[in-house]
Design an enzyme around this catalytic site. Structure first.
Site, mmCIF file in Angstrom:
data_model
loop_
_atom_site.group_PDB
_atom_site.id
_atom_site.type_symbol
_atom_site.label_atom_id
_atom_site.label_comp_id
_atom_site.label_asym_id
_atom_site.label_seq_id
_atom_site.Cartn_x
_atom_site.Cartn_y
_atom_site.Cartn_z
ATOM 1 N N LYS A 1 35.729 -14.798 -56.289
ATOM 2 C CA LYS A 1 36.962 -15.499 -56.651
ATOM 3 C C LYS A 1 36.747 -16.513 -57.768
ATOM 4 C CE LYS A 1 39.530 -14.312 -52.641
ATOM 5 N NZ LYS A 1 38.487 -13.435 -52.079
HETATM 6 C C1 LIG Z 1 38.632 -12.023 -51.835
HETATM 7 C C2 LIG Z 1 37.430 -11.222 -51.523
HETATM 8 C C3 LIG Z 1 37.477 -9.815 -51.401
HETATM 9 C C4 LIG Z 1 38.760 -9.020 -51.517
HETATM 10 O O1 LIG Z 1 39.281 -8.985 -52.815
HETATM 11 P P1 LIG Z 1 40.814 -8.580 -53.044
HETATM 12 O O2 LIG Z 1 41.070 -8.868 -54.473
HETATM 13 O O3 LIG Z 1 41.604 -9.482 -52.131
HETATM 14 O O4 LIG Z 1 40.964 -7.152 -52.696
HETATM 15 C C5 LIG Z 1 36.298 -9.140 -51.114
HETATM 16 N N1 LIG Z 1 35.148 -9.803 -50.927
HETATM 17 C C6 LIG Z 1 35.054 -11.150 -51.038
HETATM 18 C C7 LIG Z 1 33.747 -11.810 -50.793
HETATM 19 C C8 LIG Z 1 36.188 -11.902 -51.343
HETATM 20 O O5 LIG Z 1 36.088 -13.233 -51.431
#
Ligand SMILES: *Cc1c(COP(=O)(O)O)cnc(C)c1O
Length: 498
Positions: A111
């Site tokens: 993120k």
């Molecule tokens: C947010 C997140 C995801 C999922 O990503 P999306 O864009 O919501 O599909 C997968 N793995 C981690 C570690 C995340 O923080």
């Protein structure tokens, strides 16, 4: 370029307005009127992640100047923030399979890639549109998003960020990450209760008309940091192209080759960016959607029926524990040739009946582009163990779901197209599960910190510096509050009498 809603409102917005608004008033998500295409040979010549980012962002954020885009990119993706000069480096597991590591940012999770730049884009959008109010970001978090948002908004002009997390409801490492947060505009609170309590309280604050009016009168407006904002999506297109560039550079394939991506998926934001990358001209053959036991997307892609009426599992890959994948709406809109009426109908059915079925034409388009499967916690832990033993590579729990699904894909399709698995977190963010995967249940009650150092000692995989130093940091945010006092705390921070 203009943006419009997936639900048919005839409002057209510039990119900066889209980023300011977040969600459309009709409940839809903003999408560009058309997806730009770029010349893949040109892109392939670019060397730096930042240069690829500039090209992609410039194509979408057409009301930002070159200087503004460059400023945001250089401030977000630099060596202070990311501990790899490649930003999203690849690790070559074998000739056909590489891992793109998206977790080299300040909070060791994918993120960061979006949340390091989105606040800067928002701050510029504010100036461009003459928004004088200070923007107050409120976040309810069960762990990772809160920390990534705190780091992203830290010291960004014209913004404050306030994060609420459930007291005793996040891991020790996640808690320390949030209570030691530095910055002049960052605040975090432990709230007594579970995540649902905290989330519902934040929702009711957003919906409190009288409170919001009072804030406006004092020059503040509330906003959320959640993943449906276009400003969070567009930076994610970049690493799809950059994976390809690194693959070419390492002679994993040549310019005539296609590639696949495996994406550990929750809210469908990450994999949707991959779809846009393909539409822009990246030679992607399949996007492989990996889920954990909350396998609503696996069923959807395979059957055309989206059904959220199912058991919710708490898994060892918590960032993928999601039953409503909001960003899927953008894909359906694009593949149905912008049929907003049809999308509104589907989304209403989801809200009212908990499910919808797409038409055959749309389903067959989805099956051409995507392939989907899932892995449970047992399989996921086995894969972590195996890859460490056989390849000396330590997967995090989310990435291990992706890796497991990739191996299912290979065995079912025999498709050996060069593939990138997107790695979404550093394994040390989930030390307890990693420890169990590698060594079995710890014998007595060891803290998450003890386990982290024990994993390092046994595997020789280095703990990222910010996690290692957490214990020495000052606790800055000490408050543990009742949910009834969240509003008071917000008013206190903003200097408004209650
Ligand atoms: C947010 C997140 C995801 C999922 O990503 P999306 O864009 O919501 O599909 C997968 N793995 C981690 C570690 C995340 O923080």
């Amino acid at each position: 370029m203009f943006y419009k809603s997936t639900r048919g409102s005839d409002k057209k917005l510039l990119a900066s307005e889209t980023i300011l608004e977040g969600l459309s008033e009709d409940g839809g998500l903003f999408v560009p009127e058309q997806i730009p295409t770029i010349n893949i040979k040109e892109v392939s010549k670019l060397e730096r992640y930042q240069d690829v980012a500039f090209l992609i962002l410039k194509n979408f954020l057409t009301d930002y100047t070159d200087d503004e885009i460059s400023y945001c990119i250089e401030r977000a993706y630099n060596f202070d923030k990311f501990d790899s000069k490649f930003v999203a480096p690849i690790f070559i597991l074998n000739k056909n399979c590489s891992i793109t590591e998206l977790w080299h940012g300040p909070t060791q999770a994918f993120k960061d890639i979006a949340l390091q730049i989105m606040p800067l884009l928002l701050s510029i959008a504010k100036d461009k549109n003459n928004v004088k109010n200070e923007i107050v970001i409120l976040v309810a978090t069960s762990g990772d998003t809160g920390k990534a948002a705190l780091e992203g908004y830290r010291d960004v002009k014209g913004t404050k960020i306030i994060v609420f997390f459930p007291h005793n409801g996040v891991s020790e490492i996640q808690r320390l990450q949030m209570v030691t947060q530095e910055g002049t505009n960052t605040f975090s609170f432990a709230v007594k209760g579970n995540f649902d309590d905290v989330q519902n309280s934040v929702k009711s604050i957003f919906n409190d008309i009288i409170l919001n009016k009072k804030l406006l009168q004092n020059g503040f407006e509330l906003s959320s940091a959640n993943s449906i904002n276009w400003g969070r999506l567009v930076p994610q297109i970049v690493y799809y192209f950059y994976s390809y560039i690194q693959g070419l550079k390492n002679n994993l394939f040549d310019i005539n080759s296609e590639i696949n991506f495996v994406v550990p998926t929750g809210n469908f934001g990450n994999i949707l960016a991959g779809y846009y990358a393909k539409k822009m001209g990246l030679p992607v053959k399949k996007l492989i959607c990996a889920s954990n036991s909350n396998n609503v997307l696996t069923d959807f892609i395979n059957t055309g029926i989206y059904n959220r009426k199912r058991k919710f599992y708490k898994t060892i890959s918590p960032s993928m524990d999601i039953l409503i994948s909001s960003n899927l709406e953008r894909l359906l809109y694009d593949l149905s040739d912008s049929d907003a009426g049809y999308i509104s109908k589907l989304m209403n059915q989801l809200k009212e009946k908990g499910e919808y079925k797409i038409n055959n034409d749309l389903h067959s388009k989805i099956k051409d582009l995507f392939w989907a499967d899932w892995a449970d916690d047992v399989e996921t832990k086995e894969q972590i163990y195996k890859d460490f033993k056989e390849n000396n590579y330590l997967l995090d729990t989310h990435t291990a779901v992706g890796r497991t699904v990739y191996l299912k894909y290979i065995s079912q399709t025999k498709d050996f197209t060069p593939t990138f698995i997107l790695s979404t977190a550093n394994p040390y963010k989930f030390s307890i599960s990693i420890y169990e995967a590698l060594f079995g249940k710890p014998e007595y009650d060891k803290s998450e910190f003890d386990l982290m150092f024990e994993i390092e000692e046994k595997t020789k995989v280095l703990i990222p510096a910010p996690l290692r130093s957490l214990k020495e940091k000052d606790i800055i945010h000490k408050s543990i509050i009742n949910k009834e006092h969240m509003v008071d705390e917000i008013l206190k921070i903003l200097g408004i009498k209650s």
